[in-house]
Scaffold this motif. Structure first.
Motif, short mmCIF file in Angstrom:
data_model
loop_
_atom_site.label_atom_id
_atom_site.label_comp_id
_atom_site.label_asym_id
_atom_site.label_seq_id
_atom_site.Cartn_x
_atom_site.Cartn_y
_atom_site.Cartn_z
N GLU A 183 55.92 87.07 55.42
CA GLU A 183 55.08 86.23 54.54
C GLU A 183 54.93 86.92 53.21
N LYS A 184 54.72 88.42 53.42
CA LYS A 184 54.48 89.07 52.32
C LYS A 184 55.91 89.14 51.44
N PHE A 185 56.88 89.08 52.05
CA PHE A 185 58.04 89.05 51.24
C PHE A 185 58.20 87.85 50.36
N ARG A 186 57.88 86.69 51.27
CA ARG A 186 58.17 85.33 50.67
C ARG A 186 57.24 85.35 49.46
N GLN A 187 56.06 85.81 49.40
CA GLN A 187 55.17 85.83 48.21
C GLN A 187 55.73 86.63 47.08
N LYS A 188 56.33 87.70 47.58
CA LYS A 188 56.86 88.48 46.47
C LYS A 188 58.01 87.86 45.93
N TYR A 189 59.01 87.38 46.57
CA TYR A 189 60.19 86.94 46.12
C TYR A 189 60.07 85.76 45.42
N ARG A 190 59.20 84.71 45.70
CA ARG A 190 58.61 83.67 45.22
C ARG A 190 58.29 83.94 43.60
N HIS A 191 57.49 85.15 43.78
CA HIS A 191 56.71 85.28 42.36
C HIS A 191 57.73 85.85 41.51
N LYS A 192 58.72 86.62 42.04
CA LYS A 192 60.00 87.11 41.23
C LYS A 192 60.63 85.73 40.51
N LEU A 193 60.85 84.94 41.30
CA LEU A 193 61.64 83.58 40.92
C LEU A 193 61.05 83.18 39.90
N GLN A 194 59.46 82.93 40.19
CA GLN A 194 58.87 82.03 39.21
C GLN A 194 58.83 83.02 37.92
N THR A 195 58.49 84.23 38.04
CA THR A 195 58.74 85.10 36.65
C THR A 195 60.15 84.85 35.93
N LEU A 196 60.95 85.04 36.90
CA LEU A 196 62.45 84.66 36.11
C LEU A 196 62.66 83.27 35.48
N ARG A 197 61.85 82.27 36.13
CA ARG A 197 61.73 80.95 35.56
C ARG A 197 61.34 80.99 34.08
N HIS A 198 60.09 81.59 33.99
CA HIS A 198 59.56 81.75 32.56
C HIS A 198 60.38 83.03 31.74
#
Lengths: 778, 447
Positions: free
Chosen positions: A478-493
């Motif tokens: 679950e921590k992995f999911r949060q971290k990677y999703r956050h990375k994807l969000q960052t990369l979107r912006h």
């Protein structure tokens, strides 16, 4: 533990608190050693070296010696998988505002347990000021290092070790940041450091640099004059003012003097003839914004002209800009870029660095770590542990800033293997591994970010399944999911956060995040199962191919290679089919393949070539485990070996998706050799060699390969390179030009990509290229 | 017009009766007028007596050898007059009243103000204003003075015995670099009489000193700003190397007193800075910047002769000093900053020459007329209060066209290093004292 405990510091009234738990910032402190600190006018950069304990999946062949015949082992798995602890080296760099320095030192002191470190290397103007505090808090002796030496050392290090370190800034382009592909030879270059003043440094070699010029008109001048003129005391606010001003209200332009352009001198009407020229004779109030803008132009243009003149005088074309005037400020990057373009008529590009703020700290650290020979290793940016470009920019990244305060991190892993160029690249300096730059292609970016987000659930599920025996795996996943999703969000912006955004960087970021939460190889068991299953069919496949005529055989081998490549858990369309229908077999895969003519079809040329003399040595970059490697690749290279061609199989050093790793391939090859006299003989006679490629990525960067591989390639006179799979032959290297014959083949298992290439899902790319004679002679 | 000309204008606009070929260069604050005129001189002529009638040499013993007669002779002269723009209308009126014998139809004009005053000139003088390119005029004028006026160029050395060290004009003046510091800066490479190129420039020039100075100190006049600067201490405002590193930054070869960041102290210090200190800091910032640019362009183009001009420099010892200092610093003494005695006239001279091309002025040799010229710094209020009171702000230059074209003696071992004068009285104060006294003493005597 949150570091908000301001009360602990007693008398000190520190009104700022760290909002991110500090153990997410100062990571791996337990084993930290070799500290270095660079204290600038407003920011502190801390560096330390630490070791990280990872879980890695190791494969080990069972001891079959006791068993007599091959038959008896049928029911057993081929090899055992054990999760082991491995220790790797990592560099940590943290940047924070000077206001936090005491709180941070306290935190470090409390967590620094296992270290025998006695000194901390220090550089930067503030090193002196905070010397006593550091020595008192950390009980380390502060050892000062020369500022410029550190800066240059750091600059050399990032230019050599971080691909896409340097970028060009283009305000009005689709992507503001255009990253440069690192040249193997970084020297000579010019570094223009714009701090309070300006230093112009020519760097000719690792330890050879000279300050060839400088100017007192720098960041301090903008700040100082700006403060006097506008009564605005903060540097950031002055830049804000400037970005809203109109310099033409304050500056005297050529047209203000001559009514238009001064054609005979080649001066356009809008050129600034005299900075602040209008305030000399006009008796009116000027707006703060206009004055700040005029000042910004004045200083940027002046530095730009000086940079150009020094570059010309010393014959240098690579000019990097750094210093607090530039750092993370699109406004100044733009004006400096404009000025350089103007003065060199586009001949020189202003280059900026992603990690410019860390150069001094990196350099100071390297000075302290000289006995470890850090320059002998290759290092890689860890995407999971690094904040990315502009992370603390309040405009660009309000979410990230709110989350982590003003802390910015960079982590670099020491790679096991030293990485070098593939010697067979036609032109190493112009080689670009990635086929599509997602920072520039907005549509493709949208799609792939969506795609990786969609696939995230599956990856999480897979990760949990790979560690069924460990109940806390769910939480980690679950921590992995949060971290990677956050990375994807960052990369979107901020698609530019880690250099050019590519499918490769998205894949690598995912691998880094998985490793971060101790999922070193989620596919290890699937790979094991598939390898076992495929091995059973090996002899059958080889036999069926042997019965065919030469022409039919060649076609069947290529088809087998392609069909094998359909089995790829990395591609979502395939993982769907595989999970819903485990019977999806090799033969079915062949039928799924597109009929000839393929999307890219150079098969006829390839066959013609095979009718000629055999190749001396083929280098094969393999892809997936299981059916792909065993039933696709091995029968194919078996034919090459029979033709008299030596074969080098290059596989990943570390795990990535279901790609076969070097250690797995070792075991597989032994097993195949035990069944197949052709492979057995080839191994024994060293006509078949297994090497690792130095990477743990599903993609392939031919400019960062294991040094041993490069040596083997050179020694064996390799004249054919085969690259297989979407990750290695489509997402990367599709346009790579090699100095020998090359075969790039893949099945497009993604309908969006297939569509883009003008085909359908399961379209086949079979690209056979021969370098032109002229180039071959070089 | 509240200002009146305190000197009788016929002492300024001399020989107007026969004036022709006018040119005018109107700058931001000063107007430079040029014209060509003929001067009627009395010359003493000698003529041998006619002795042919006499038979023997013996017979002529009692007669003088030749006879002396005073005759009128007409020679050509160039007049240049420089005055503040405020006087322009008064001057034009005076000229109109005295311009009688001329067939001149046009007046060549250059400078940024030419446009502004075009109508006034055409109305007053009934001459058509014919505009000439500013830079071309500047270079033409520069070539002219360098070729025709010995000791035109000088080096400025504030603390030396003689602040002005004049250079002996080389026969070959090309190539050279001209750094014109007006509102902005133009850097021009001059390779031959008609070949020049603006190779660089900068927006940080005199206008920047003036403009930023006015904003920072609320002092509106350029001269006053320079006055302020000459009294200030830049170290109060600038961040020095030693302010950052506690001393010199030895490994980079930076001394502690070097300015690391102009105005660096005002970035983080929350205090009031004096007008004088800010003006001084500004002056250093701009002079150093121009100096560095000049050096880099000189190096890039392999030029060693670098002349400075423009209103930022013109007659201001303060700026000549800072520019000289900067050039010394950046070239480590390899290049000297050179200034020109008649720098203010270059545009007017050039415009005049453009208009006089049919007279081939470049074919003649010309000589500075000491009697009719004001001399260097004549209008500097500090250096020359008497002269200034006498002539207001008028400065004059007159040049005589010489009968014969003058060249080097071909037997000189090295024409470029030849110096005719044995003692330079500007440098030898004792000798200067003596000879000035001596000439003064001799003034009463009539033999």
């Amino acid at each position: 533990m949150a570091l908000c405990g301001v009360a602990d510091t007693g008398s000190h009234s520190m009104d700022k608190s760290i909002t991110l738990p500090p153990d997410e910032i100062f990571r791996n402190l337990e084993n930290a050693k070799r500290f270095a600190i660079d204290i600038g006018g407003s920011l502190t950069k801390l560096a330390y070296y630490s070791t990280v304990q990872h879980k890695v999946a190791k494969v080990r062949s069972f001891d079959h010696s006791a068993k007599v015949s091959l038959q008896e082992t049928d029911g057993d798995p081929l090899y055992e998988i054990s999760v082991q602890e491995e220790i790797t080296a990592r560099l940590h760099f943290i940047k924070f505002e000077n206001a936090y320095i005491e709180t941070c030192l306290d935190f470090i002191k409390d967590h620094l347990v296992n270290t025998e470190t006695k000194v901390i290397k220090a550089t930067g103007g503030g090193a002196h000021k905070f010397k006593d505090l550091i020595e008192k808090k950390l009980k380390l002796k502060v050892d000062k290092e020369d500022e410029m030496t550190c800066l240059i050392k750091g600059c050399n290090f990032v230019l050599k070790n971080i691909p896409h370190e340097a970028f060009v800034y283009a305000k009005h382009a689709d992507s503001e940041f255009r990253f440069q592909h690192t040249h193997p030879d970084i020297f000579p270059y010019l570094l223009i450091n714009i701090g309070s003043g300006v230093s112009i440094v020519k760097v000719e070699a690792e330890d050879k640099f000279e300050r060839i010029g400088g100017s007192s008109i720098g960041g301090g001048t903008f700040w100082g004059l700006g403060a006097l003129l506008t009564k605005t005391k903060r540097f950031d606010e002055l830049l804000q003012l400037a970005s809203k001003g109109q310099h033409t209200n304050v500056d005297m332009l050529v047209k203000d003097i001559y009514g238009g352009a001064y054609g005979s001198l080649g001066l356009t009407g809008d050129l600034i003839a005299s900075s602040f020229g209008k305030s000399a004779t006009t008796d009116k109030e000027f707006s703060k914004e206009d004055m700040a803008k005029s000042l910004l132009h004045m200083i940027s243009n002046d530095i730009g002209q000086l940079a150009c003149l020094y570059a010309k005088l010393h014959n240098l074309t690579r000019v990097y800009f750094g210093g607090f005037f530039i750092r993370g400020h699109p406004v100044t990057m733009h004006t400096i870029t404009y000025s350089i373009n103007f003065f060199t008529k586009g001949e020189v590009q202003a280059l900026f660095l992603r990690h410019e703020g860390y150069l001094g700290a990196i350099g100071a650290f390297l000075k302290g770590a000289e006995e470890d020979n850090p320059n002998q290793y290759s290092w890689g940016e860890n995407y999971a542990g690094s904040s990315g470009l502009m992370s603390v920019s309040p405009e660009l990244n309000p979410i990230q800033r709110a989350r982590s305060g003003t802390f910015d991190m960079l982590e670099m892993d020491r790679l096991e293997r030293q990485l070098v160029n593939l010697p067979l690249l036609q032109d190493a300096t112009s080689y670009i591994p990635d086929t599509v730059d997602l920072t520039e292609d907005a549509l493709a970016r949208e799609y792939w970010l969506y795609c990786f987000e969609e696939a995230l659930d599956g990856v999480v599920k897979r990760a949990i399944a790979s560690q069924k025996d460990q109940p806390e795996a769910v939480e980690r996943a679950e921590k992995f999911r949060q971290k990677y999703r956050h990375k994807l969000q960052t990369l979107r912006h901020q698609p530019f956060a880690y250099g050019s955004l590519t499918v490769r960087s998205l894949l690598d970021t995912r691998e880094h995040c998985l490793n971060e939460f101790n999922f070193p190889d989620p596919y290890s068991k699937i790979k094991q199962k598939e390898n076992d299953m495929a091995l059973k069919y090996y002899l059958k496949v080889v036999k069926s191919v042997e019965e065919l005529s030469w022409e039919q055989r060649q076609f069947n081998l290529v088809k087998g290679l392609l069909a094998g490549n359909v089995f790829d858990w990395g591609a979502k369309a395939v993982s769907d089919v595989l999970e819903s229908d485990p019977e999806f077999g090799f033969e079915q895969a062949k039928q799924q393949l597109q009929e000839r003519p393929w999307l890219v079809d150079a098969y006829n040329q390839w066959i013609e070539r095979l009718k000629g003399p055999p190749h001396k040595c083929a280098l094969f970059f393999v892809d997936n485990s299981g059916i792909d490697i065993i039933l696709g690749v091995f029968p194919f290279i078996r034919e090459l070996l029979i033709r008299g061609t030596e074969v080098v199989l290059a596989s990943n050093s570390g795990p990535a998706l279901n790609d076969v790793t070097n250690s797995e391939l070792q075991i597989l090859t032994e097993r195949i050799a035990a069944m197949d006299p052709v492979i057995h003989a080839a191994l024994k006679e060293d006509r078949l060699a297994l090497v690792q490629n130095g990477s743990s990525s599903p993609c392939l960067d031919l400019s960062r390969l294991d040094k041993v591989l490069a040596t083997v390639v050179r020694e064996r006179g390799t004249d054919l390179v085969i690259i297989e799979g979407m990750g290695r032959a489509i997402h990367t290297n599709y346009y790579a030009m090699l100095s020998c014959e090359s075969l790039k083949l893949a099945v497009i298992k993604n309908s969006w990509l297939a569509d883009r290439l003008g085909g359908k899902i399961f379209s086949v790319v079979f690209k056979y290229e021969v370098p032109s004679k002229a180039q071959g002679q070089h | 017009m509240d200002k009146s000309i305190t000197l009788p204008p016929d002492e300024i606009f001399r020989n107007l009766e026969n004036a022709k070929r006018f040119a005018i260069d109107i700058g931001g604050s000063l107007t430079k007028l040029a014209y060509y005129s003929t001067v009627q001189h009395k010359v003493a002529k000698v003529r041998s007596f006619d002795h042919s009638a006499k038979v023997s040499l013996q017979e002529t013993d009692g007669d003088p050898l030749y006879e002396i007669s005073v005759q009128e002779e007409i020679t050509a002269r160039l007049h240049f007059i420089k005055f503040e723009n405020a006087y322009i209308e008064t001057c034009l009126d005076f000229i109109k009243d005295h311009l009688v014998n001329t067939e001149t139809k046009v007046i060549k004009a250059t400078g940024g103000g030419a446009h502004k005053f075009k109508d006034l000139i055409e109305k007053k003088l009934k001459l058509k204003v014919d505009k000439e390119d500013e830079m071309t005029c500047l270079i033409k004028g520069c070539n002219f003075v360098l070729k025709n006026i010995p000791h035109e160029a000088f080096v400025y050395a504030k603390h030396a015995d003689s602040e002005f060290r004049f250079q002996h004009t080389h026969p070959d003046i090309f190539p050279y670099l001209l750094i014109n510091i007006g509102s902005g800066v133009s850097i021009v490479k001059v390779e031959a009489e008609d070949k020049f190129e603006r190779i660089g420039g900068s927006s940080i020039g005199g206008g920047t000193f003036w403009g930023l100075g006015a904003l920072l100190t609320k002092t509106k006049r350029f001269d006053e700003l320079l006055q302020l600067a000459s009294k200030g201490q830049h170290t109060n405002v600038d961040m020095l190397v030693k302010d950052i590193y506690g001393g010199a930054y030895g490994s980079l070869g930076l001394t502690g007193d070097l300015i690391a960041s102009s105005f660096g102290k005002s970035a983080t210090t929350d205090k009031e800075f004096s007008k004088e200190d800010m003006a001084k800091s500004l002056l250093h910032m701009i002079s150093n910047d121009i100096g560095q640019l000049a050096c880099l362009y000189a190096k890039l183009h392999n030029l060693t002769r670098v002349y400075f001009g423009g209103f930022f420099i013109r007659g201001h010892p303060v700026t000549m000093h800072t520019i000289t200092y900067s050039i010394n610093f950046f070239t480590k003494g390899e290049v000297q900053a050179l200034f020109l005695r008649h720098e203010g006239y270059l545009g007017a001279i050039g415009a005049f020459l453009k208009g006089a091309e049919e007279d081939n002025p470049n074919q003649y040799s010309w000589g500075e007329n000491y009697a009719g010229s004001s001399g260097l710094m004549s209008v500097s209020p500090e250096l020359n209060p008497i002269q200034r009171a006498r002539s207001g702000t008028f400065d004059m230059l007159e040049m005589d066209r010489l009968e014969r074209q003058l060249v080097n003696l071909p037997l000189l071992q090295d024409a470029t290093s030849y110096i005719p004068d044995t003692v330079d009285l500007t440098e030898d104060a004792l000798a200067r004292e003596y000879w000035l006294y001596c000439f003064e003493e001799a003034l009463d005597g009539n033999t």
